[in-house]
Design a protein around this motif. Structure first.
Motif, PDB file in Angstrom:
ATOM      1  N   ARG A 111       0.840  -1.203   0.000  1.00 58.15           N
ATOM      2  CA  ARG A 111       0.000   0.000   0.000  1.00 58.15           C
ATOM      3  C   ARG A 111       0.872   1.248   0.000  1.00 58.15           C
ATOM      4  N   THR A 120      -6.237   4.701  -2.020  1.00 58.80           N
ATOM      5  CA  THR A 120      -6.225   3.239  -2.015  1.00 58.80           C
ATOM      6  C   THR A 120      -7.349   2.717  -1.125  1.00 58.80           C
ATOM      7  N   VAL A 132      -7.867  -1.147   0.647  1.00 57.12           N
ATOM      8  CA  VAL A 132      -7.157  -2.411   0.791  1.00 57.12           C
ATOM      9  C   VAL A 132      -8.025  -3.472   1.449  1.00 57.12           C
ATOM     10  N   LEU A 157      -5.558  -4.709  -3.528  1.00 55.14           N
ATOM     11  CA  LEU A 157      -5.355  -3.290  -3.259  1.00 55.14           C
ATOM     12  C   LEU A 157      -5.928  -2.491  -4.423  1.00 55.14           C
ATOM     13  N   TYR A 165      -6.920   1.035  -6.293  1.00 59.83           N
ATOM     14  CA  TYR A 165      -6.292   2.357  -6.286  1.00 59.83           C
ATOM     15  C   TYR A 165      -6.729   3.203  -7.477  1.00 59.83           C
TER      16      TYR A 165
END
Length: 177
Positions: A102, A113, A115, A174, A176
């Motif tokens: 991250r 982001t 997660v 993750l 983003y």
């Protein structure tokens, strides 16, 4: 996003595999949440788990709001893969890798982001849920399965190994932008 720099930095980490994926390729299914509700001792006790994470539909909308995702895995060997306590005890290093990835995403230009990682958050001895807000929202990563994501579908599509004898394969996603 400086993807070339990110890939070079990811290659330095002890990741088993990683793949950049399109979040729209993910399969979301309420049946995955059934396992949380009926088999997980953390259900209803953590901000990282259902019902606190919201409905599968709300989780899907949250994930699909991001145009990009990175799936990463790490592995740990255990004596007996069917021993759930032994297996869960090995997730700490994967959580640390997830935190590092991250950070790399952010260093390489990700503006935001979201997660998802393994099992349930374990930062606090006693979660503040449901009486108070999460004490560590920047370190609390909900479980991939809590969002109803069918991990095996995307793993198979991208050739990510997940059945390896007594090797525990830990997954993180993750998202983003």
């Amino acid at each position: 996003m400086d993807r070339e720099r990110l890939e070079a930095r990811l290659a330095e980490l002890p990741l088993f595999q990683f793949e950049f994926i399109d979040p729209r390729e993910l399969t979301f299914a309420a049946r995955i949440r059934y396992v949380c509700e009926h088999e997980c001792r953390r259900y209803g006790t953590s901000w990282a788990c259902p019902p606190a994470v919201g409905s599968v539909e709300a989780c899907q909308a949250r994930c699909l709001a991001f145009p990009h995702a990175l799936m990463m895995t790490s592995v740990t060997e255990v004596a007996d893969i069917s021993d759930i306590e032994e297996t869960l005890a090995t997730r700490g290093p994967h959580e640390e890798l997830t935190r590092q990835v991250r950070q790399l995403l952010e260093e390489c230009g990700a503006a935001e982001t979201y997660v998802l990682s393994t099992d349930s958050c374990a930062h606090c001895a006693q979660c503040a849920y449901p009486g108070g807000p999460c004490r560590h929202p920047d370190r609390m990563y909900p479980c991939v399965e809590s969002h109803g994501i069918v991990v095996t579908d995307i793993a198979e599509k991208y050739g990510i190994d997940f059945l390896s004898g007594n090797l525990v394969v830990w997954f993180s996603l993750l998202f983003y932008r």
